[in-house]
Design an enzyme around this catalytic site. Structure first.
Site, PDB file in Angstrom:
ATOM      1  CE  LYS A 231      -1.682   2.701   5.105  1.00 25.08           C
ATOM      2  NZ  LYS A 231      -2.301   1.383   5.304  1.00 25.08           N
TER       3      LYS A 231
ATOM      4  NE  ARG B  60       2.216  -0.077   0.495  1.00 23.48           N
ATOM      5  CZ  ARG B  60       1.030   0.515   0.476  1.00 23.48           C
ATOM      6  NH1 ARG B  60       0.913   1.791   0.259  1.00 23.48           N
ATOM      7  NH2 ARG B  60      -0.053  -0.193   0.704  1.00 23.48           N
TER       8      ARG B  60
ATOM      9  NE  ARG C 255     -10.599  -1.045   1.835  1.00 26.58           N
ATOM     10  CZ  ARG C 255      -9.293  -0.914   1.964  1.00 26.58           C
ATOM     11  NH1 ARG C 255      -8.791   0.160   2.540  1.00 26.58           N
ATOM     12  NH2 ARG C 255      -8.487  -1.868   1.535  1.00 26.58           N
TER      13      ARG C 255
ATOM     14  NE  ARG D 116      -8.217  -0.768  -2.177  1.00 18.54           N
ATOM     15  CZ  ARG D 116      -7.262  -0.326  -1.366  1.00 18.54           C
ATOM     16  NH1 ARG D 116      -7.441   0.780  -0.679  1.00 18.54           N
ATOM     17  NH2 ARG D 116      -6.129  -0.988  -1.225  1.00 18.54           N
TER      18      ARG D 116
ATOM     19  NE  ARG E 225      -3.674  -4.634   0.072  1.00 18.49           N
ATOM     20  CZ  ARG E 225      -4.945  -4.276   0.279  1.00 18.49           C
ATOM     21  NH1 ARG E 225      -5.919  -5.071  -0.119  1.00 18.49           N
ATOM     22  NH2 ARG E 225      -5.219  -3.155   0.871  1.00 18.49           N
TER      23      ARG E 225
HETATM   24  P1  AP5 Z   1      -8.885   2.405   5.447  1.00 18.97           P
HETATM   25  O1  AP5 Z   1      -8.896   3.787   5.995  1.00 18.97           O
HETATM   26  O2  AP5 Z   1      -9.292   2.202   4.023  1.00 18.97           O
HETATM   27  O3  AP5 Z   1      -7.464   1.688   5.731  1.00 18.97           O
HETATM   28  P2  AP5 Z   1      -6.042   1.905   5.047  1.00 18.97           P
HETATM   29  O4  AP5 Z   1      -5.028   1.775   6.131  1.00 18.97           O
HETATM   30  O5  AP5 Z   1      -6.028   3.162   4.241  1.00 18.97           O
HETATM   31  O6  AP5 Z   1      -6.009   0.599   4.159  1.00 18.97           O
HETATM   32  P3  AP5 Z   1      -5.580   0.333   2.641  1.00 18.97           P
HETATM   33  O7  AP5 Z   1      -6.030  -1.077   2.340  1.00 18.97           O
HETATM   34  O8  AP5 Z   1      -6.079   1.428   1.737  1.00 18.97           O
HETATM   35  O9  AP5 Z   1      -4.071   0.377   2.745  1.00 18.97           O
HETATM   36  P4  AP5 Z   1      -3.108  -0.211   1.762  1.00 18.97           P
HETATM   37  O10 AP5 Z   1      -1.873   0.401   2.300  1.00 18.97           O
HETATM   38  O11 AP5 Z   1      -3.076  -1.671   1.616  1.00 18.97           O
HETATM   39  O12 AP5 Z   1      -3.659   0.243   0.322  1.00 18.97           O
HETATM   40  P5  AP5 Z   1      -3.146   1.340  -0.705  1.00 18.97           P
HETATM   41  O13 AP5 Z   1      -4.319   1.882  -1.412  1.00 18.97           O
HETATM   42  O14 AP5 Z   1      -2.193   2.283  -0.056  1.00 18.97           O
HETATM   43  O15 AP5 Z   1      -9.807   1.511   6.435  1.00 18.97           O
HETATM   44  C1  AP5 Z   1     -10.088   0.154   6.121  1.00 18.97           C
HETATM   45  C2  AP5 Z   1     -11.591  -0.139   6.442  1.00 18.97           C
HETATM   46  O16 AP5 Z   1     -11.777  -0.067   7.862  1.00 18.97           O
HETATM   47  C3  AP5 Z   1     -12.575   0.886   5.848  1.00 18.97           C
HETATM   48  O17 AP5 Z   1     -13.733   0.218   5.473  1.00 18.97           O
HETATM   49  C4  AP5 Z   1     -12.862   1.870   7.012  1.00 18.97           C
HETATM   50  O18 AP5 Z   1     -14.158   2.451   6.906  1.00 18.97           O
HETATM   51  C5  AP5 Z   1     -12.747   0.938   8.215  1.00 18.97           C
HETATM   52  N1  AP5 Z   1     -12.218   1.604   9.408  1.00 18.97           N
HETATM   53  C6  AP5 Z   1     -11.179   2.502   9.442  1.00 18.97           C
HETATM   54  N2  AP5 Z   1     -10.934   2.869  10.725  1.00 18.97           N
HETATM   55  C7  AP5 Z   1     -11.806   2.164  11.500  1.00 18.97           C
HETATM   56  C8  AP5 Z   1     -12.028   2.086  12.910  1.00 18.97           C
HETATM   57  N3  AP5 Z   1     -11.310   2.799  13.777  1.00 18.97           N
HETATM   58  N4  AP5 Z   1     -12.985   1.256  13.352  1.00 18.97           N
HETATM   59  C9  AP5 Z   1     -13.727   0.517  12.504  1.00 18.97           C
HETATM   60  N5  AP5 Z   1     -13.583   0.554  11.153  1.00 18.97           N
HETATM   61  C10 AP5 Z   1     -12.630   1.357  10.655  1.00 18.97           C
HETATM   62  O19 AP5 Z   1      -2.269   0.460  -1.709  1.00 18.97           O
HETATM   63  C11 AP5 Z   1      -2.859  -0.438  -2.614  1.00 18.97           C
HETATM   64  C12 AP5 Z   1      -1.780  -1.027  -3.520  1.00 18.97           C
HETATM   65  O20 AP5 Z   1      -1.122   0.024  -4.285  1.00 18.97           O
HETATM   66  C13 AP5 Z   1      -0.621  -1.737  -2.794  1.00 18.97           C
HETATM   67  O21 AP5 Z   1      -0.926  -3.072  -2.489  1.00 18.97           O
HETATM   68  C14 AP5 Z   1       0.502  -1.597  -3.850  1.00 18.97           C
HETATM   69  O22 AP5 Z   1       0.339  -2.519  -4.880  1.00 18.97           O
HETATM   70  C15 AP5 Z   1       0.281  -0.211  -4.418  1.00 18.97           C
HETATM   71  N6  AP5 Z   1       1.008   0.843  -3.707  1.00 18.97           N
HETATM   72  C16 AP5 Z   1       0.447   1.926  -3.050  1.00 18.97           C
HETATM   73  N7  AP5 Z   1       1.395   2.705  -2.519  1.00 18.97           N
HETATM   74  C17 AP5 Z   1       2.589   2.122  -2.839  1.00 18.97           C
HETATM   75  C18 AP5 Z   1       3.949   2.459  -2.561  1.00 18.97           C
HETATM   76  N8  AP5 Z   1       4.278   3.541  -1.812  1.00 18.97           N
HETATM   77  N9  AP5 Z   1       4.933   1.638  -3.033  1.00 18.97           N
HETATM   78  C19 AP5 Z   1       4.629   0.548  -3.776  1.00 18.97           C
HETATM   79  N10 AP5 Z   1       3.344   0.167  -4.067  1.00 18.97           N
HETATM   80  C20 AP5 Z   1       2.346   0.948  -3.607  1.00 18.97           C
END
Ligand code: AP5
Length: 223
Positions: A15, A90, A129, A162, A173
């Protein structure tokens, strides 16, 4: 052209990677609630102190805290022409609160892009990552490496892993995604906004598919 976009998908689906690329194409900001929360934690604000424990466990931060930072961010002038939401909503409660917030302002969400990726691929993505500790740009050691190892291409700062990318936290997660976030697929499909995109394979090909949805002139592509 659609400019108020939501990215949906499990942790590690890409994402953040796709949202950053699409934001450059559209000229709108990415609002990543994970990044906003991590900034609050790093600055040790009262909100960050409340959020820290949930994030370290891989649990969702309570809706009222997330809504508070989201409302603050959406009120900034750079969101007037559109925005891309990454990691929000979410929960059903967050999705409903978003409708109530944006609907009356005539700024309703125009497309929801769901990235579909098999779980085995997700696990591999977490282990490789790396993110820039300064600007947050996302890399992968094998599939999307920086030009110079350990250094951000954009700002030159150091790349880090991270804190919540440990195997145990990743499992939590993923479970929470299935329980709390997957129901949003139905929620947005009912509204004719959902577009499913194969999120495995080449990053540029996936970006091409997202842009096709965003530039489409009508809603006939909704899944
Ligand atoms: P990446 O682009 O980083 O993936 P992502 O979907 O953004 O993954 P996240 O882990 O950031 O999502 P998340 O939803 O768990 O974390 P968030 O920060 O929102 O890609 C992943 C890896 O793959 C990278 O290394 C990239 O280079 C590689 N890659 C990408 N595409 C590729 C491809 N096509 N081929 C090969 N490699 C590829 O949330 C973190 C925490 O914050 C949550 O656990 C929660 O505690 C809190 N939080 C955040 N938002 C909320 C909310 N709305 N409500 C409640 N808690 C929240």
């Amino acid at each position: 052209m659609r400019r108020r976009i939501v990215f949906l998908g499990p942790p590690g689906a890409g994402k953040g990677t796709q949202a950053q690329m699409l934001a450059e194409f559209l000229g709108v900001p990415v609002i990543a609630t994970g990044d906003l929360l991590r900034a609050e934690v790093a600055a040790d604000t009262p909100l960050g102190r409340q959020a820290r424990e949930f994030m370290e466990q891989g649990a969702l931060v309570p809706d009222p805290l997330v809504m508070e930072i989201l409302k603050r961010r959406l009120a900034q002038p750079d969101c007037e022409q559109g925005f891309i939401l990454d990691g929000f909503p979410r929960t059903l409660a967050q999705a409903q609160a978003l409708e109530e917030l944006l609907g009356p302002q005539g700024r309703a969400i125009e497309a929801v892009l769901e990235l579909e990726v098999p779980e085995a691929v997700l696990v591999e993505r977490f282990s490789g990552r790396r993110v820039c500790r300064h600007c947050g740009h996302v890399y992968h050691l094998h599939t999307h490496p920086p030009r110079c190892a350990g250094t951000c291409d954009r700002c030159g700062d150091a790349l880090i892993q991270r804190a919540d990318d440990t195997p145990a936290t990743v499992r939590t997660r993923l479970q929470i995604y299935h329980q709390a976030t997957e129901p949003l697929i139905h929620f947005y499909r009912e509204r004719g906004l959902l577009h499913r995109i194969d999120g495995s394979g080449d990053i540029d090909r996936i970006q091409h598919a997202t842009r096709e949805v965003v530039v489409a002139q009508d809603d006939t592509q909704g899944a």
